[in-house]
Scaffold this active site. Structure first.
Site, PDB file in Angstrom:
ATOM      1  N   ASP A   1       0.812  -1.198  -0.172  1.00  0.00           N
ATOM      2  CA  ASP A   1       0.026   0.073   0.098  1.00  0.00           C
ATOM      3  C   ASP A   1       0.813   1.202  -0.039  1.00  0.00           C
ATOM      4  O   ASP A   1       1.560   1.438   0.956  1.00  0.00           O
ATOM      5  CB  ASP A   1      -0.969  -0.113   1.337  1.00  0.00           C
ATOM      6  CG  ASP A   1      -1.916   1.136   1.428  1.00  0.00           C
ATOM      7  OD1 ASP A   1      -1.434   2.369   0.772  1.00  0.00           O
ATOM      8  OD2 ASP A   1      -2.685   0.926   2.067  1.00  0.00           O
TER       9      ASP A   1
ATOM     10  N   ALA B   1      -5.237  17.221  -3.724  1.00  0.00           N
ATOM     11  CA  ALA B   1      -4.196  15.898  -3.861  1.00  0.00           C
ATOM     12  C   ALA B   1      -3.518  16.212  -5.265  1.00  0.00           C
ATOM     13  O   ALA B   1      -2.249  15.804  -5.105  1.00  0.00           O
ATOM     14  CB  ALA B   1      -4.900  14.889  -3.302  1.00  0.00           C
TER      15      ALA B   1
ATOM     16  N   TYR C   1      -9.911  15.936  -4.066  1.00  0.00           N
ATOM     17  CA  TYR C   1      -9.150  15.153  -5.085  1.00  0.00           C
ATOM     18  C   TYR C   1      -8.462  16.244  -5.930  1.00  0.00           C
ATOM     19  O   TYR C   1      -7.263  15.766  -6.275  1.00  0.00           O
ATOM     20  CB  TYR C   1      -9.985  14.450  -6.266  1.00  0.00           C
ATOM     21  CG  TYR C   1      -9.591  13.607  -7.285  1.00  0.00           C
ATOM     22  CD1 TYR C   1      -8.997  12.345  -7.079  1.00  0.00           C
ATOM     23  CD2 TYR C   1      -9.899  14.038  -8.555  1.00  0.00           C
ATOM     24  CE1 TYR C   1      -8.569  11.529  -7.999  1.00  0.00           C
ATOM     25  CE2 TYR C   1      -9.420  13.011  -9.574  1.00  0.00           C
ATOM     26  CZ  TYR C   1      -8.538  11.870  -9.266  1.00  0.00           C
ATOM     27  OH  TYR C   1      -8.285  11.124 -10.131  1.00  0.00           O
TER      28      TYR C   1
HETATM   29  P1  NAD Z   1      -8.251   2.000 -11.206  1.00  0.00           P
HETATM   30  O1  NAD Z   1      -9.087   2.329  -9.945  1.00  0.00           O
HETATM   31  O2  NAD Z   1      -8.891   1.345 -12.370  1.00  0.00           O
HETATM   32  O3  NAD Z   1      -6.819   1.445 -10.888  1.00  0.00           O
HETATM   33  C1  NAD Z   1      -6.120   1.815  -9.437  1.00  0.00           C
HETATM   34  C2  NAD Z   1      -5.076   0.627  -9.197  1.00  0.00           C
HETATM   35  O4  NAD Z   1      -4.305   1.206  -8.152  1.00  0.00           O
HETATM   36  C3  NAD Z   1      -5.788  -0.546  -8.555  1.00  0.00           C
HETATM   37  O5  NAD Z   1      -5.360  -1.945  -9.068  1.00  0.00           O
HETATM   38  C4  NAD Z   1      -5.762  -0.599  -7.184  1.00  0.00           C
HETATM   39  O6  NAD Z   1      -5.577  -1.749  -6.399  1.00  0.00           O
HETATM   40  C5  NAD Z   1      -4.251   0.392  -6.934  1.00  0.00           C
HETATM   41  N1  NAD Z   1      -4.267   1.170  -5.664  1.00  0.00           N
HETATM   42  C6  NAD Z   1      -5.014   1.905  -5.301  1.00  0.00           C
HETATM   43  N2  NAD Z   1      -4.764   2.487  -3.952  1.00  0.00           N
HETATM   44  C7  NAD Z   1      -3.513   1.741  -3.717  1.00  0.00           C
HETATM   45  C8  NAD Z   1      -2.499   1.985  -2.795  1.00  0.00           C
HETATM   46  N3  NAD Z   1      -2.971   2.691  -1.619  1.00  0.00           N
HETATM   47  N4  NAD Z   1      -1.494   1.364  -2.966  1.00  0.00           N
HETATM   48  C9  NAD Z   1      -0.970   0.511  -4.062  1.00  0.00           C
HETATM   49  N5  NAD Z   1      -2.094   0.435  -5.069  1.00  0.00           N
HETATM   50  C10 NAD Z   1      -3.116   1.028  -4.957  1.00  0.00           C
HETATM   51  O7  NAD Z   1      -7.652   3.492 -11.617  1.00  0.00           O
HETATM   52  P2  NAD Z   1      -7.119   4.003 -13.041  1.00  0.00           P
HETATM   53  O8  NAD Z   1      -8.403   4.659 -13.710  1.00  0.00           O
HETATM   54  O9  NAD Z   1      -6.512   3.111 -13.810  1.00  0.00           O
HETATM   55  O10 NAD Z   1      -6.106   5.229 -12.658  1.00  0.00           O
HETATM   56  C11 NAD Z   1      -4.785   5.116 -12.577  1.00  0.00           C
HETATM   57  C12 NAD Z   1      -4.367   6.529 -12.157  1.00  0.00           C
HETATM   58  O11 NAD Z   1      -4.715   7.568 -12.931  1.00  0.00           O
HETATM   59  C13 NAD Z   1      -4.778   7.236 -10.688  1.00  0.00           C
HETATM   60  O12 NAD Z   1      -3.799   7.689 -10.050  1.00  0.00           O
HETATM   61  C14 NAD Z   1      -5.944   7.972 -11.021  1.00  0.00           C
HETATM   62  O13 NAD Z   1      -6.048   9.041 -10.042  1.00  0.00           O
HETATM   63  C15 NAD Z   1      -5.482   8.496 -12.495  1.00  0.00           C
HETATM   64  N6  NAD Z   1      -6.536   9.137 -13.254  1.00  0.00           N
HETATM   65  C16 NAD Z   1      -7.396   8.218 -14.038  1.00  0.00           C
HETATM   66  C17 NAD Z   1      -8.231   8.818 -14.626  1.00  0.00           C
HETATM   67  C18 NAD Z   1      -9.308   7.788 -15.433  1.00  0.00           C
HETATM   68  O14 NAD Z   1     -10.074   8.745 -16.484  1.00  0.00           O
HETATM   69  N7  NAD Z   1      -9.409   6.460 -15.287  1.00  0.00           N
HETATM   70  C19 NAD Z   1      -8.578  10.226 -14.534  1.00  0.00           C
HETATM   71  C20 NAD Z   1      -7.766  10.970 -13.776  1.00  0.00           C
HETATM   72  C21 NAD Z   1      -6.729  10.462 -13.059  1.00  0.00           C
END
Ligand code: NAD
Length: 253
Positions: free
Chosen positions: A63, A159, A156
């Site tokens: 984590d 952060a 959000y």
């Molecule tokens: P997702 O939720 O599909 O995947 C996130 C992954 O991170 C999961 O496998 C989860 O288990 C892991 N995770 C979460 N908290 C964790 C922790 N404390 N320690 C270790 N692993 C952890 O999300 P995603 O859409 O693939 O997003 C990935 C990144 O992109 C994130 O940082 C998110 O904020 C950013 N993001 C995504 C979008 C989007 O449109 N999907 C938009 C803006 C930003």
């Protein structure tokens, strides 16, 4: 020769979504990949598939918001691969909550995973990179404000803006050691996180997608590979004179 031959790449949140696509892409680029996730089963599944395709990959549970977990993660990476050359801080959670409803634990959890998680990993990755005078760091944040301008994203946004500030300042600190530190701010990438967001907003995912697409200049949702491709570029020698930049990858200006 693959462009990342011999390099060790650590991707956080690599069990699914954008992180998974980044890990697969960096493996295809020739890197030995460490897939970190708080959910080991997901990361292990991806690592297993990569190994079956004869890529070098391991999964490690951590984590990223927990200091000791990250210490243990880096000890394990050093033991197996010797050190991290490329770090992609992708692990993240999303918070949709109006400020007047915020409890202390809401703020603690978003800042711990998004911001502290990124800093925890950079702190330990940079030591090896400084010694060898080569390193690439990519921090994933989010555009502030989001494309659809939701009104429940103040925590959000705070952060993620902190990650972008950290990225720019760290680029100055680590530049003299030939370490590139850049950011990517994706939006509307079709992952589980996006589906959770639609659910939280009480919308069917298809309706959510339709509204999003109508506001995106390129008139399509993004795919995780759209982000993986930009990471692949930023960690390559083609991008060796780019540092301290945050690239918005969201299908529009
Ligand atoms: P997702 O939720 O599909 O995947 C996130 C992954 O991170 C999961 O496998 C989860 O288990 C892991 N995770 C979460 N908290 C964790 C922790 N404390 N320690 C270790 N692993 C952890 O999300 P995603 O859409 O693939 O997003 C990935 C990144 O992109 C994130 O940082 C998110 O904020 C950013 N993001 C995504 C979008 C989007 O449109 N999907 C938009 C803006 C930003």
């Amino acid at each position: 020769m693959p462009k990342l031959d011999g390099k060790v790449a650590l991707v956080t949140g690599a069990g699914r979504g954008i992180g998974k696509a980044i890990a697969v892409r960096l493996a295809a680029d020739g890197a030995r990949v460490v897939l970190c996730d708080k959910d080991l089963a997901f990361a292990e599944h991806v690592a297993d598939k990569l190994r079956k395709t004869r890529y070098d990959a391991i999964a490690v549970r951590a984590d990223v918001s927990v200091w000791q977990d990250v210490e243990t993660l880096f000890i394990e990476v050093s033991r197996v691969f010797g050190g991290v050359d490329i770090l992609v801080n992708n692990a993240g959670i999303r918070q949709d909550i109006s400020l007047h409803k915020v409890a202390e634990q809401d703020w603690d959890s978003i800042i711990s995973v998004q911001t502290k998680g990124c800093i925890n990993c950079c702190r330990l990755a940079q030591a090896h990179m400084v010694t060898q005078k080569w390193g690439k760091i990519v921090n994933i944040s989010s555009p502030v404000p989001a494309v659809l301008g939701e009104k429940t994203q103040s925590l959000y946004a705070a952060a993620n803006a902190a990650i972008d500030g950290f990225t720019k300042a760290l680029a100055l600190e680590l530049g003299p050691f030939n370490i590139n530190v850049n950011g990517i701010a994706p939006d509307y990438i079709d992952t589980e996180m996006l589906r959770d967001t639609a659910k939280q907003q009480g919308m069917y995912i298809d309706d959510f997608r339709k509204i999003a697409v109508s506001q995106i200049a390129l008139k399509r949702m993004g795919d995780s590979d759209d982000i993986a491709g930009v990471v692949s570029f930023l960690v390559s020698e083609d991008a060796s004179f780019i540092t301290g930049q945050v690239i918005q990858v969201k299908g529009g200006p």
